[in-house]
Design a protein around this motif. Structure first.
Motif, PDB file in Angstrom:
ATOM      1  N   GLU A  41       0.892  -1.263  -0.076  1.00  0.00           N
ATOM      2  CA  GLU A  41       0.035   0.113   0.058  1.00  0.00           C
ATOM      3  C   GLU A  41       0.917   1.302   0.112  1.00  0.00           C
ATOM      4  OE1 GLU A  41      -2.277  -0.358   3.633  1.00  0.00           O
ATOM      5  OE2 GLU A  41      -3.766  -1.878   2.712  1.00  0.00           O
ATOM      6  N   ARG A  42       2.155   1.264   0.068  1.00  0.00           N
ATOM      7  CA  ARG A  42       2.938   2.313   0.331  1.00  0.00           C
ATOM      8  C   ARG A  42       3.296   3.014  -1.037  1.00  0.00           C
ATOM      9  NH1 ARG A  42       7.008  -0.782   4.590  1.00  0.00           N
ATOM     10  NH2 ARG A  42       5.484  -1.083   6.189  1.00  0.00           N
ATOM     11  N   GLU A  43       3.212   4.307  -1.056  1.00  0.00           N
ATOM     12  CA  GLU A  43       3.645   4.883  -2.286  1.00  0.00           C
ATOM     13  C   GLU A  43       5.082   5.362  -2.561  1.00  0.00           C
ATOM     14  OE1 GLU A  43       0.865   8.256  -2.546  1.00  0.00           O
ATOM     15  OE2 GLU A  43      -1.043   7.024  -2.475  1.00  0.00           O
ATOM     16  N   SER A  44       5.769   5.228  -1.411  1.00  0.00           N
ATOM     17  CA  SER A  44       7.239   5.488  -1.386  1.00  0.00           C
ATOM     18  C   SER A  44       7.672   4.597  -0.078  1.00  0.00           C
ATOM     19  CB  SER A  44       7.414   7.102  -1.245  1.00  0.00           C
ATOM     20  OG  SER A  44       7.041   7.525  -0.107  1.00  0.00           O
ATOM     21  N   GLN A  45       9.308   4.893  -0.131  1.00  0.00           N
ATOM     22  CA  GLN A  45       9.746   4.147   1.148  1.00  0.00           C
ATOM     23  C   GLN A  45       9.479   4.982   2.598  1.00  0.00           C
ATOM     24  OE1 GLN A  45      14.083   4.132   0.019  1.00  0.00           O
ATOM     25  NE2 GLN A  45      13.796   2.147  -0.985  1.00  0.00           N
ATOM     26  N   GLN A  46       8.990   6.132   2.485  1.00  0.00           N
ATOM     27  CA  GLN A  46       8.595   6.715   3.544  1.00  0.00           C
ATOM     28  C   GLN A  46       7.286   6.774   3.915  1.00  0.00           C
ATOM     29  OE1 GLN A  46      10.757   8.355   1.136  1.00  0.00           O
ATOM     30  NE2 GLN A  46      12.718   7.403   2.411  1.00  0.00           N
ATOM     31  N   ASP A  47       6.348   6.234   3.050  1.00  0.00           N
ATOM     32  CA  ASP A  47       5.003   6.466   3.316  1.00  0.00           C
ATOM     33  C   ASP A  47       4.812   5.066   4.266  1.00  0.00           C
ATOM     34  OD1 ASP A  47       2.272   6.820   3.213  1.00  0.00           O
ATOM     35  OD2 ASP A  47       1.936   5.729   1.064  1.00  0.00           O
ATOM     36  N   LEU A  48       5.027   5.305   5.573  1.00  0.00           N
ATOM     37  CA  LEU A  48       4.831   4.103   6.187  1.00  0.00           C
ATOM     38  C   LEU A  48       3.705   4.157   7.161  1.00  0.00           C
ATOM     39  CD1 LEU A  48       8.718   4.158   7.525  1.00  0.00           C
ATOM     40  CD2 LEU A  48       7.780   2.694   5.776  1.00  0.00           C
ATOM     41  N   PHE A  49       3.178   5.075   7.466  1.00  0.00           N
ATOM     42  CA  PHE A  49       2.005   5.003   8.459  1.00  0.00           C
ATOM     43  C   PHE A  49       0.736   6.016   8.203  1.00  0.00           C
ATOM     44  CE2 PHE A  49       5.809   4.247  10.704  1.00  0.00           C
ATOM     45  CZ  PHE A  49       5.509   3.089  11.465  1.00  0.00           C
ATOM     46  N   VAL A  50      -0.400   5.489   8.674  1.00  0.00           N
ATOM     47  CA  VAL A  50      -1.534   6.571   8.436  1.00  0.00           C
ATOM     48  C   VAL A  50      -1.697   6.983   9.899  1.00  0.00           C
ATOM     49  CG1 VAL A  50      -4.083   6.713   8.173  1.00  0.00           C
ATOM     50  CG2 VAL A  50      -2.527   5.463   6.367  1.00  0.00           C
ATOM     51  N   HIS A  51      -1.890   8.036  10.212  1.00  0.00           N
ATOM     52  CA  HIS A  51      -2.075   8.897  11.617  1.00  0.00           C
ATOM     53  C   HIS A  51      -2.736   9.907  11.648  1.00  0.00           C
ATOM     54  CE1 HIS A  51       1.006  12.038  11.175  1.00  0.00           C
ATOM     55  NE2 HIS A  51       1.560  11.287  10.356  1.00  0.00           N
ATOM     56  N   SER A  52      -3.097  10.079  12.911  1.00  0.00           N
ATOM     57  CA  SER A  52      -3.973  11.356  13.295  1.00  0.00           C
ATOM     58  C   SER A  52      -3.122  12.647  12.963  1.00  0.00           C
ATOM     59  CB  SER A  52      -4.251  11.327  14.841  1.00  0.00           C
ATOM     60  OG  SER A  52      -5.056  10.312  15.178  1.00  0.00           O
ATOM     61  N   THR A  53      -4.214  13.555  12.557  1.00  0.00           N
ATOM     62  CA  THR A  53      -3.460  14.852  12.398  1.00  0.00           C
ATOM     63  C   THR A  53      -4.107  15.897  13.404  1.00  0.00           C
ATOM     64  OG1 THR A  53      -5.248  15.435  10.730  1.00  0.00           O
ATOM     65  CG2 THR A  53      -3.138  14.478   9.958  1.00  0.00           C
ATOM     66  N   ILE A  54      -4.414  15.727  14.171  1.00  0.00           N
ATOM     67  CA  ILE A  54      -4.985  16.080  15.311  1.00  0.00           C
ATOM     68  C   ILE A  54      -3.955  16.598  16.667  1.00  0.00           C
ATOM     69  CG2 ILE A  54      -7.461  15.283  15.138  1.00  0.00           C
ATOM     70  CD1 ILE A  54      -7.113  13.452  17.626  1.00  0.00           C
ATOM     71  N   PHE A  55      -4.329  17.633  17.353  1.00  0.00           N
ATOM     72  CA  PHE A  55      -3.737  17.912  18.567  1.00  0.00           C
ATOM     73  C   PHE A  55      -4.872  17.823  19.828  1.00  0.00           C
ATOM     74  CE2 PHE A  55      -0.468  21.540  16.918  1.00  0.00           C
ATOM     75  CZ  PHE A  55       0.161  20.592  16.197  1.00  0.00           C
ATOM     76  N   VAL A  56      -4.244  17.125  20.972  1.00  0.00           N
ATOM     77  CA  VAL A  56      -5.140  16.870  21.999  1.00  0.00           C
ATOM     78  C   VAL A  56      -4.500  17.561  23.257  1.00  0.00           C
ATOM     79  CG1 VAL A  56      -5.695  14.657  21.096  1.00  0.00           C
ATOM     80  CG2 VAL A  56      -3.677  14.640  22.670  1.00  0.00           C
ATOM     81  N   LEU A  57      -5.389  18.080  24.084  1.00  0.00           N
ATOM     82  CA  LEU A  57      -5.048  18.723  25.425  1.00  0.00           C
ATOM     83  C   LEU A  57      -5.360  17.717  26.444  1.00  0.00           C
ATOM     84  CD1 LEU A  57      -4.518  21.524  26.328  1.00  0.00           C
ATOM     85  CD2 LEU A  57      -7.020  22.122  26.164  1.00  0.00           C
ATOM     86  N   ALA A  58      -4.402  17.995  27.434  1.00  0.00           N
ATOM     87  CA  ALA A  58      -4.535  17.380  28.858  1.00  0.00           C
ATOM     88  C   ALA A  58      -4.543  18.077  29.776  1.00  0.00           C
ATOM     89  CB  ALA A  58      -3.476  16.284  29.051  1.00  0.00           C
ATOM     90  N   ASP A  59      -5.087  18.153  30.833  1.00  0.00           N
ATOM     91  CA  ASP A  59      -5.146  18.949  32.174  1.00  0.00           C
ATOM     92  C   ASP A  59      -3.981  18.537  33.111  1.00  0.00           C
ATOM     93  OD1 ASP A  59      -6.072  16.717  33.598  1.00  0.00           O
ATOM     94  OD2 ASP A  59      -8.236  17.816  33.607  1.00  0.00           O
ATOM     95  N   ARG A  60      -4.095  19.109  34.357  1.00  0.00           N
ATOM     96  CA  ARG A  60      -3.144  19.218  34.972  1.00  0.00           C
ATOM     97  C   ARG A  60      -3.120  17.789  35.949  1.00  0.00           C
ATOM     98  NH1 ARG A  60      -2.840  24.682  38.282  1.00  0.00           N
ATOM     99  NH2 ARG A  60      -5.073  24.202  38.242  1.00  0.00           N
ATOM    100  N   GLN A  61      -4.339  17.265  35.903  1.00  0.00           N
ATOM    101  CA  GLN A  61      -4.765  15.986  36.760  1.00  0.00           C
ATOM    102  C   GLN A  61      -4.332  14.922  35.696  1.00  0.00           C
ATOM    103  OE1 GLN A  61      -6.844  18.809  36.787  1.00  0.00           O
ATOM    104  NE2 GLN A  61      -5.765  19.240  38.667  1.00  0.00           N
ATOM    105  N   GLY A  62      -3.889  14.867  34.349  1.00  0.00           N
ATOM    106  CA  GLY A  62      -3.697  13.878  33.765  1.00  0.00           C
ATOM    107  C   GLY A  62      -4.842  13.474  33.110  1.00  0.00           C
ATOM    108  N   ARG A  63      -5.837  14.461  32.624  1.00  0.00           N
ATOM    109  CA  ARG A  63      -7.160  13.910  31.899  1.00  0.00           C
ATOM    110  C   ARG A  63      -7.132  14.525  30.416  1.00  0.00           C
ATOM    111  NH1 ARG A  63     -11.499  15.971  36.523  1.00  0.00           N
ATOM    112  NH2 ARG A  63     -10.078  17.855  35.990  1.00  0.00           N
TER     113      ARG A  63
END
Length: 218
Positions: free
Chosen positions: A164-186
């Motif tokens: 399925e890879r289009e190049s040698q570096q085309d290794l993963f499908v992954h999220s393009t999101i940022f996630v936010l965690a609080d001071r209590q680890g939630r």
């Protein structure tokens, strides 16, 4: 001016006055809704399980090291030919935009630990002028990374099959999101960073606003 003309003029100005009153009312209601939204706490999306990974300086980093701090995380890999560079640039801009008195941390995970060793992550951090007192890059075993990224942070990282890879570096499908965690680890926020209709400046402004809110929480 005859009576009918005066009547028409009176109706016209009454209509204009009503329209202005409705616009003012709509503006006030929008302001009230915005203030009400700011008063409501951000939702708790889940607890982050304890972890121990290795940063770009070969030091162990655990959830305990982040407790007491709000943090923003993403997942990339350094030889990514796709969105990773854009995401890292956005994280760099977030680093620059955070107030000097903020204790918030930035955390970048790799989905390619076989290649992204601490020295590789160190070079990547230097490439983007990362302030490593603020921004840390983490690697570990695939199992360790998946436990944090997928199970706790709700990020996605799937290795592509060779055919399925289009190049040698085309290794993963992954999220393009940022996630936010609080001071209590939630987990408290999820932000899409790329795609149609996404304005990076608006995303950054929302993240900064939510970081500030979480830092004020007791």
């Amino acid at each position: 001016m005859n009576r009918s003309a005066r009547g028409f003029e009176w109706l016209f100005w009454c209509g204009m006055g009503l329209a202005a009153a409705f616009l003012l009312l709509a503006f006030l209601l929008a302001g009230l809704k915005a203030r009400e939204a700011l008063r409501k706490p951000l939702p708790v999306l889940g607890a982050i399980a304890d972890f121990t990974l290795t940063n770009q300086e070969r030091r162990a980093v655990s959830l305990a090291d982040l407790r007491g701090r709000v943090w923003v995380a993403d997942i990339i890999f350094t030889r990514c030919p796709g969105p990773c560079l854009k995401m890292t640039k956005q994280m760099k801009e977030l680093q620059q935009a955070l107030p000097a008195d903020s204790r918030a941390k930035l955390v970048t995970l790799t989905t390619d630990p076989d290649f992204d060793t601490p020295p590789v992550l160190q070079a990547y951090a230097e490439r983007f002028n990362a302030d490593t007192n603020r921004w840390t890059f983490l690697t570990g075993t695939k199992k360790q990374i998946a436990a944090l990224a997928i199970d706790s942070l709700k990020l996605t990282a799937v290795e592509k099959k060779p055919e399925e890879r289009e190049s040698q570096q085309d290794l993963f499908v992954h999220s393009t999101i940022f996630v936010l965690a609080d001071r209590q680890g939630r987990l408290r926020g999820v932000f899409q960073t790329t795609g149609d209709g996404i304005d990076p400046q608006q995303v950054q402004a929302q993240i900064l606003s939510d970081v500030k809110r979480l830092e004020r929480e007791r």
